[in-house]
Design an enzyme around this catalytic site. Structure first.
Site, PDB file in Angstrom:
ATOM      1  CB  THR A   1       2.925 -30.816   8.171  1.00  0.00           C
ATOM      2  OG1 THR A   1       3.307 -29.724   6.966  1.00  0.00           O
ATOM      3  CG2 THR A   1       1.979 -31.860   7.497  1.00  0.00           C
ATOM      4  N   GLY A   2       2.720 -28.943  10.580  1.00  0.00           N
ATOM      5  CA  GLY A   2       3.623 -27.510  10.988  1.00  0.00           C
ATOM      6  C   GLY A   2       2.474 -26.377  11.309  1.00  0.00           C
TER       7      GLY A   2
ATOM      8  CB  SER B   1       4.244 -22.304  14.931  1.00  0.00           C
ATOM      9  OG  SER B   1       4.823 -21.391  15.038  1.00  0.00           O
ATOM     10  N   GLY B   2       3.238 -19.397  12.987  1.00  0.00           N
ATOM     11  CA  GLY B   2       3.339 -19.456  12.054  1.00  0.00           C
ATOM     12  C   GLY B   2       2.803 -19.361  10.708  1.00  0.00           C
ATOM     13  CB  ILE B   3       3.068 -20.149   7.152  1.00  0.00           C
ATOM     14  CG1 ILE B   3       4.349 -19.083   7.150  1.00  0.00           C
ATOM     15  CG2 ILE B   3       2.687 -20.458   6.108  1.00  0.00           C
ATOM     16  CD1 ILE B   3       5.644 -19.195   6.654  1.00  0.00           C
ATOM     17  N   GLY B   4       1.433 -22.552   9.295  1.00  0.00           N
ATOM     18  CA  GLY B   4       0.458 -23.269   9.340  1.00  0.00           C
ATOM     19  C   GLY B   4      -0.257 -22.627  10.098  1.00  0.00           C
TER      20      GLY B   4
ATOM     21  CB  SER C   1      11.780 -20.789   1.938  1.00  0.00           C
ATOM     22  OG  SER C   1      12.945 -19.759   1.788  1.00  0.00           O
TER      23      SER C   1
ATOM     24  CE1 TYR D   1      13.842 -24.101   5.968  1.00  0.00           C
ATOM     25  CE2 TYR D   1      15.100 -21.436   5.167  1.00  0.00           C
ATOM     26  CZ  TYR D   1      14.154 -22.735   5.777  1.00  0.00           C
ATOM     27  OH  TYR D   1      13.160 -22.504   5.464  1.00  0.00           O
TER      28      TYR D   1
HETATM   29  N1  LIG Z   1       9.260 -17.387   8.197  1.00  0.00           N
HETATM   30  C1  LIG Z   1      10.142 -17.368   7.162  1.00  0.00           C
HETATM   31  O1  LIG Z   1      10.538 -16.568   6.905  1.00  0.00           O
HETATM   32  C2  LIG Z   1       9.787 -18.374   6.757  1.00  0.00           C
HETATM   33  C3  LIG Z   1      10.672 -18.160   5.032  1.00  0.00           C
HETATM   34  C4  LIG Z   1      10.661 -19.433   3.987  1.00  0.00           C
HETATM   35  C5  LIG Z   1       9.933 -20.445   4.204  1.00  0.00           C
HETATM   36  N2  LIG Z   1       9.411 -20.852   5.636  1.00  0.00           N
HETATM   37  C6  LIG Z   1       8.904 -21.737   5.718  1.00  0.00           C
HETATM   38  O2  LIG Z   1       8.293 -21.849   6.252  1.00  0.00           O
HETATM   39  C7  LIG Z   1       7.298 -22.943   6.840  1.00  0.00           C
HETATM   40  C8  LIG Z   1       6.575 -22.610   7.593  1.00  0.00           C
HETATM   41  O3  LIG Z   1       7.498 -21.830   8.566  1.00  0.00           O
HETATM   42  P1  LIG Z   1       7.424 -20.473  10.022  1.00  0.00           P
HETATM   43  O4  LIG Z   1       7.763 -19.354   9.694  1.00  0.00           O
HETATM   44  O5  LIG Z   1       5.324 -21.019   9.979  1.00  0.00           O
HETATM   45  O6  LIG Z   1       7.810 -21.376  11.130  1.00  0.00           O
HETATM   46  P2  LIG Z   1       7.533 -21.346  12.792  1.00  0.00           P
HETATM   47  O7  LIG Z   1       6.013 -20.808  13.026  1.00  0.00           O
HETATM   48  O8  LIG Z   1       8.213 -22.087  13.438  1.00  0.00           O
HETATM   49  O9  LIG Z   1       6.659 -22.970  12.140  1.00  0.00           O
HETATM   50  C9  LIG Z   1       7.307 -24.193  12.017  1.00  0.00           C
HETATM   51  C10 LIG Z   1       5.934 -25.371  12.351  1.00  0.00           C
HETATM   52  O10 LIG Z   1       6.346 -26.476  11.802  1.00  0.00           O
HETATM   53  C11 LIG Z   1       7.311 -27.024  12.700  1.00  0.00           C
HETATM   54  N3  LIG Z   1       7.643 -29.246  12.332  1.00  0.00           N
HETATM   55  C12 LIG Z   1       8.792 -28.415  12.682  1.00  0.00           C
HETATM   56  N4  LIG Z   1       9.696 -29.364  12.562  1.00  0.00           N
HETATM   57  C13 LIG Z   1       8.742 -30.446  12.691  1.00  0.00           C
HETATM   58  C14 LIG Z   1       8.665 -32.466  13.117  1.00  0.00           C
HETATM   59  N5  LIG Z   1       9.760 -32.458  12.808  1.00  0.00           N
HETATM   60  N6  LIG Z   1       7.399 -31.851  12.783  1.00  0.00           N
HETATM   61  C15 LIG Z   1       6.485 -32.068  12.163  1.00  0.00           C
HETATM   62  N7  LIG Z   1       6.307 -30.729  12.687  1.00  0.00           N
HETATM   63  C16 LIG Z   1       7.642 -29.996  12.595  1.00  0.00           C
HETATM   64  C17 LIG Z   1       7.122 -27.018  14.271  1.00  0.00           C
HETATM   65  O11 LIG Z   1       7.155 -27.498  15.162  1.00  0.00           O
HETATM   66  P3  LIG Z   1       7.668 -26.078  17.175  1.00  0.00           P
HETATM   67  O12 LIG Z   1       6.120 -25.962  17.029  1.00  0.00           O
HETATM   68  O13 LIG Z   1       7.664 -27.688  17.541  1.00  0.00           O
HETATM   69  O14 LIG Z   1       8.693 -25.766  16.221  1.00  0.00           O
HETATM   70  C18 LIG Z   1       5.843 -25.548  13.970  1.00  0.00           C
HETATM   71  O15 LIG Z   1       4.721 -26.395  14.048  1.00  0.00           O
HETATM   72  C19 LIG Z   1       8.817 -23.500   7.355  1.00  0.00           C
HETATM   73  O16 LIG Z   1       8.727 -24.795   5.804  1.00  0.00           O
HETATM   74  C20 LIG Z   1       9.499 -22.939   6.858  1.00  0.00           C
HETATM   75  O17 LIG Z   1      11.128 -23.062   6.313  1.00  0.00           O
HETATM   76  C21 LIG Z   1       9.274 -19.462   6.789  1.00  0.00           C
END
Ligand SMILES: NC(=O)c1ccc[n+]([C@@H]2O[C@H](COP(=O)([O-])OP(=O)(O)OC[C@H]3O[C@@H](n4cnc5c(N)ncnc54)[C@H](OP(=O)(O)O)[C@@H]3O)[C@@H](O)[C@H]2O)c1
Length: 249
Positions: free
Chosen positions: A12-13, A16-19, A137, A150
């Site tokens: 899921t997700g 973008s990013g990590i996913g 996180s 969060y």
């Molecule tokens: N980056 C950091 O520093 C960091 C640190 C600790 C934990 N995390 C965790 O890592 C995970 C991935 O985040 P990321 O940093 O890779 O950020 P990201 O690039 O914003 O990726 C988040 C993904 O989740 C999707 N998403 C958000 N709400 C959603 C929903 N209701 N239904 C389906 N998809 C949804 C986003 O879709 P959209 O593209 O449409 O927004 C995006 O594909 C998250 O759980 C975040 O809490 C990140």
């Protein structure tokens, strides 16, 4: 050798990013990957840069019916699931004195209810000896101003994952969490903050990290590969920090 040859994986997700970094790495390792996201156009865009056997499914994790459909479409195309990577999340900020009902509901529906309901839907279709992974996180291990709801959501998910680890033990399913520190992804542009505030916050994070920098999505993806694969066959129930040491000092 491919570490996930023919392993059916749901992420899921994944647009973008990590996913997304994880989807690319898993495809390189021979997995059949279902990339899920809430926006069709974003999934269409990333599909252009992917190689391998994959499917995209639009699903908003905060909606029970979407979680159900995500699993149904996965099983219909690939059969039962081997790896379930519940990674989607949001991190809008609010000081404790300004939290609104909407803020709370949005964060908890996405970060807690979403993965919990996805697991419920997936369990009957998850192979024994499979793997469940959460992107959690380090925020629930420390106090970062503005991250209260969060942090609470990630703490709740960590508590849930412990119970899940125990409840699926008879099936050999491993449940692990990844706890990233600051990772350079688009999430920082989605925090409802002015660009300069995000930049300052980023500098502060980077300075606090013992390794002195943000991490990259690919570094988290490699951790996901390790935990999902046979390399981690005796690792179960843990939360593995990928944070350059930030949580440890
Ligand atoms: N980056 C950091 O520093 C960091 C640190 C600790 C934990 N995390 C965790 O890592 C995970 C991935 O985040 P990321 O940093 O890779 O950020 P990201 O690039 O914003 O990726 C988040 C993904 O989740 C999707 N998403 C958000 N709400 C959603 C929903 N209701 N239904 C389906 N998809 C949804 C986003 O879709 P959209 O593209 O449409 O927004 C995006 O594909 C998250 O759980 C975040 O809490 C990140």
């Amino acid at each position: 050798m491919s570490k996930l040859k023919n392993k059916v994986t749901v992420i899921t997700g994944a647009n973008s990013g990590i996913g997304l970094a994880t989807a690319k790495l898993f495809l390189n390792e021979g997995a059949k990957v279902v990339l899920s996201g809430r926006r069709q156009e974003a999934l269409d865009e990333v599909a252009k840069e992917l190689d391998g056997d994959f499917l995209t499914v639009v699903a908003d994790v905060s909606k029970p019916e979407d979680n159900k459909r995500l699993i149904e479409e996965t099983v219909s195309k690939y059969g039962n699931i081997d790896v379930l990577f519940l990674n989607a999340g949001i991190a809008p900020l609010s000081s404790t004195s300004e939290i609104t009902d909407e803020h709370y509901t949005e964060v908890f529906d996405t970060n807690v209810k979403g993965p919990i309901l996805a697991v419920k839907e997936a369990l009957p279709n998850l192979n024994d000896n499979g793997s469940i992974l959460f992107t959690n996180s380090i925020v629930h291990q420390k106090g970062f101003d503005g991250f209260s709801v969060y942090s609470a959501s990630k703490g709740a998910l960590r508590a849930y994952s412990r119970v899940l680890t125990s409840e699926v033990k008879d099936r050999g399913i491993r449940v692990n969490s990844i706890a990233p520190g600051p990772i350079e992804t688009p999430i920082y542009g989605k925090m409802n903050l002015p660009g300069e505030v995000v930049e300052e916050m980023g500098k502060g994070f980077a300075q606090s990290v013992p390794l002195g920098r943000f991490g990259q999505s690919e570094e988290v993806a490699k951790t996901a590969l390790f935990l999902a694969s046979e390399d981690a066959s005796y690792i179960n129930g843990v939360e593995l920090e990928v944070d350059g040491g930030l949580s440890q000092i």
